[in-house]
Design a protein around this motif. Structure first.
Motif, PDB file in Angstrom:
ATOM      1  N   UNK A   1       0.886  -1.156   0.195  1.00  0.00           N
ATOM      2  CA  UNK A   1      -0.113   0.005   0.136  1.00  0.00           C
ATOM      3  C   UNK A   1       0.841   1.358  -0.096  1.00  0.00           C
ATOM      4  N   UNK A   2       1.793   1.322   0.903  1.00  0.00           N
ATOM      5  CA  UNK A   2       3.010   2.356   0.905  1.00  0.00           C
ATOM      6  C   UNK A   2       3.456   2.511  -0.685  1.00  0.00           C
ATOM      7  N   UNK A   3       3.791   1.700  -1.186  1.00  0.00           N
ATOM      8  CA  UNK A   3       4.565   1.411  -2.727  1.00  0.00           C
ATOM      9  C   UNK A   3       3.481   2.265  -3.336  1.00  0.00           C
ATOM     10  N   UNK A   4       2.386   1.569  -3.528  1.00  0.00           N
ATOM     11  CA  UNK A   4       1.258   2.112  -4.456  1.00  0.00           C
ATOM     12  C   UNK A   4       0.873   3.560  -4.219  1.00  0.00           C
ATOM     13  N   UNK A   5       0.854   3.820  -2.982  1.00  0.00           N
ATOM     14  CA  UNK A   5       0.555   5.317  -2.737  1.00  0.00           C
ATOM     15  C   UNK A   5       1.689   6.251  -3.050  1.00  0.00           C
ATOM     16  N   UNK A   6       2.987   5.975  -3.016  1.00  0.00           N
ATOM     17  CA  UNK A   6       4.141   6.600  -3.377  1.00  0.00           C
ATOM     18  C   UNK A   6       3.920   6.875  -4.905  1.00  0.00           C
ATOM     19  N   UNK A   7       3.854   5.862  -5.727  1.00  0.00           N
ATOM     20  CA  UNK A   7       3.772   5.726  -7.151  1.00  0.00           C
ATOM     21  C   UNK A   7       2.676   6.320  -7.764  1.00  0.00           C
ATOM     22  N   UNK A   8       1.371   6.525  -6.996  1.00  0.00           N
ATOM     23  CA  UNK A   8       0.352   7.288  -7.543  1.00  0.00           C
ATOM     24  C   UNK A   8       0.414   8.727  -7.140  1.00  0.00           C
ATOM     25  N   UNK A   9       1.027   9.260  -5.920  1.00  0.00           N
ATOM     26  CA  UNK A   9       1.583  10.556  -5.721  1.00  0.00           C
ATOM     27  C   UNK A   9       2.460  10.870  -6.521  1.00  0.00           C
ATOM     28  N   UNK A  10       3.539  10.237  -6.914  1.00  0.00           N
ATOM     29  CA  UNK A  10       4.492  10.735  -8.012  1.00  0.00           C
ATOM     30  C   UNK A  10       4.009  11.147  -9.263  1.00  0.00           C
ATOM     31  N   UNK A  11       2.998  10.046  -9.631  1.00  0.00           N
ATOM     32  CA  UNK A  11       2.258  10.246 -10.735  1.00  0.00           C
ATOM     33  C   UNK A  11       1.237  11.500 -10.929  1.00  0.00           C
ATOM     34  N   UNK A  12       1.229  11.950  -9.829  1.00  0.00           N
ATOM     35  CA  UNK A  12       0.105  13.083  -9.621  1.00  0.00           C
ATOM     36  C   UNK A  12      -1.294  12.740 -10.216  1.00  0.00           C
ATOM     37  N   UNK A  13      -1.597  11.411  -9.448  1.00  0.00           N
ATOM     38  CA  UNK A  13      -2.747  10.776  -9.899  1.00  0.00           C
ATOM     39  C   UNK A  13      -3.541  10.975  -8.431  1.00  0.00           C
ATOM     40  N   UNK A  14      -4.794  11.110  -8.695  1.00  0.00           N
ATOM     41  CA  UNK A  14      -5.829  11.284  -7.418  1.00  0.00           C
ATOM     42  C   UNK A  14      -6.471   9.770  -7.171  1.00  0.00           C
ATOM     43  N   UNK A  15      -7.068   9.605  -6.324  1.00  0.00           N
ATOM     44  CA  UNK A  15      -7.716   8.306  -5.728  1.00  0.00           C
ATOM     45  C   UNK A  15      -8.915   8.243  -7.014  1.00  0.00           C
ATOM     46  N   UNK A  16      -9.531   9.624  -7.104  1.00  0.00           N
ATOM     47  CA  UNK A  16     -10.606   9.666  -8.055  1.00  0.00           C
ATOM     48  C   UNK A  16     -10.256   8.982  -9.557  1.00  0.00           C
ATOM     49  N   UNK A  17      -8.995   9.696  -9.969  1.00  0.00           N
ATOM     50  CA  UNK A  17      -8.659   9.165 -11.323  1.00  0.00           C
ATOM     51  C   UNK A  17      -8.301   7.460 -11.442  1.00  0.00           C
ATOM     52  N   UNK A  18      -7.686   7.142 -10.116  1.00  0.00           N
ATOM     53  CA  UNK A  18      -7.484   5.651 -10.019  1.00  0.00           C
ATOM     54  C   UNK A  18      -8.601   4.890 -10.071  1.00  0.00           C
ATOM     55  N   UNK A  19      -9.767   5.451  -9.440  1.00  0.00           N
ATOM     56  CA  UNK A  19     -11.031   4.829  -9.373  1.00  0.00           C
ATOM     57  C   UNK A  19     -11.857   4.589 -10.777  1.00  0.00           C
ATOM     58  N   UNK A  20     -11.621   5.708 -11.545  1.00  0.00           N
ATOM     59  CA  UNK A  20     -12.071   5.976 -12.858  1.00  0.00           C
ATOM     60  C   UNK A  20     -11.389   4.618 -13.705  1.00  0.00           C
ATOM     61  N   UNK A  21     -10.032   4.728 -13.608  1.00  0.00           N
ATOM     62  CA  UNK A  21      -9.457   3.756 -14.247  1.00  0.00           C
ATOM     63  C   UNK A  21      -9.535   2.237 -13.989  1.00  0.00           C
ATOM     64  N   UNK A  22      -9.540   1.869 -12.726  1.00  0.00           N
ATOM     65  CA  UNK A  22      -9.570   0.537 -12.437  1.00  0.00           C
ATOM     66  C   UNK A  22     -11.120  -0.003 -11.977  1.00  0.00           C
ATOM     67  N   UNK A  23     -12.089   1.138 -11.754  1.00  0.00           N
ATOM     68  CA  UNK A  23     -13.436   0.777 -11.159  1.00  0.00           C
ATOM     69  C   UNK A  23     -13.249  -0.102  -9.774  1.00  0.00           C
ATOM     70  N   UNK A  24     -12.142   0.076  -9.079  1.00  0.00           N
ATOM     71  CA  UNK A  24     -12.191  -0.111  -7.950  1.00  0.00           C
ATOM     72  C   UNK A  24     -12.725   0.925  -6.851  1.00  0.00           C
ATOM     73  N   UNK A  25     -13.391   0.746  -5.898  1.00  0.00           N
ATOM     74  CA  UNK A  25     -14.076   1.762  -4.937  1.00  0.00           C
ATOM     75  C   UNK A  25     -12.993   2.459  -4.209  1.00  0.00           C
ATOM     76  N   UNK A  26     -13.255   3.638  -4.147  1.00  0.00           N
ATOM     77  CA  UNK A  26     -12.167   4.680  -3.301  1.00  0.00           C
ATOM     78  C   UNK A  26     -11.724   4.105  -1.944  1.00  0.00           C
ATOM     79  N   UNK A  27     -12.893   3.571  -1.247  1.00  0.00           N
ATOM     80  CA  UNK A  27     -12.857   2.963  -0.102  1.00  0.00           C
ATOM     81  C   UNK A  27     -11.921   1.882   0.120  1.00  0.00           C
ATOM     82  N   UNK A  28     -12.062   1.150  -0.895  1.00  0.00           N
ATOM     83  CA  UNK A  28     -11.156  -0.130  -1.055  1.00  0.00           C
ATOM     84  C   UNK A  28      -9.427   0.514  -1.287  1.00  0.00           C
ATOM     85  N   UNK A  29      -9.401   1.342  -2.313  1.00  0.00           N
ATOM     86  CA  UNK A  29      -8.224   1.778  -2.653  1.00  0.00           C
ATOM     87  C   UNK A  29      -7.321   2.546  -1.485  1.00  0.00           C
TER      88      UNK A  29
END
Length: 120
Positions: free
Chosen positions: A26-54
């Protein structure tokens, strides 16, 4: 009785490993997501995984997630969406090997077997 104790110790040991690995993943994924300047909403729309699960994955909150085999799938989709190797990252999350083999494959069922009648 000792078998039950052994199983419960194995289960708690496995759960401890799962908590540790989920926190690292989770820490690795968060770090890569933040370095990529992606929000949880953007990841949610790409993966269709609920934000609460992300968020639960990023926070290492095992109790907010479904069964371990599903967690592996979520990790894989999340990592793939970030451009990482999802298979490798998901494989880092330990699951009980007996869970996967508890159910026979549909291919092993008698109904799935080819019979001479099918050849004509």
């Amino acid at each position: 009785m000792s078998r039950v104790r052994t199983m419960s110790r194995h289960g708690s040991h496995l759960e401890g490993q799962q908590v540790e690995q989920l926190a690292e993943i989770g820490q690795s994924l968060r770090q890569v997501r933040q370095e990529s300047l992606l929000s949880l909403e953007q990841v949610n729309s790409t993966t269709l995984i609920r934000q609460s699960l992300l968020m639960a994955i990023e926070d290492g909150n095992l109790s907010a997630l479904p069964e371990p085999v599903y967690i592996r799938g979520l990790i894989k989709r999340y990592a793939d969406a970030l451009g990482l190797n999802g298979d490798d990252m998901a494989a880092q999350f330990p699951i009980d090997p007996s869970v996967r083999s508890s159910r026979p494959s549909w291919r092993d069922l008698p109904a799935a077997q080819l019979r001479p009648l099918h050849l004509y």
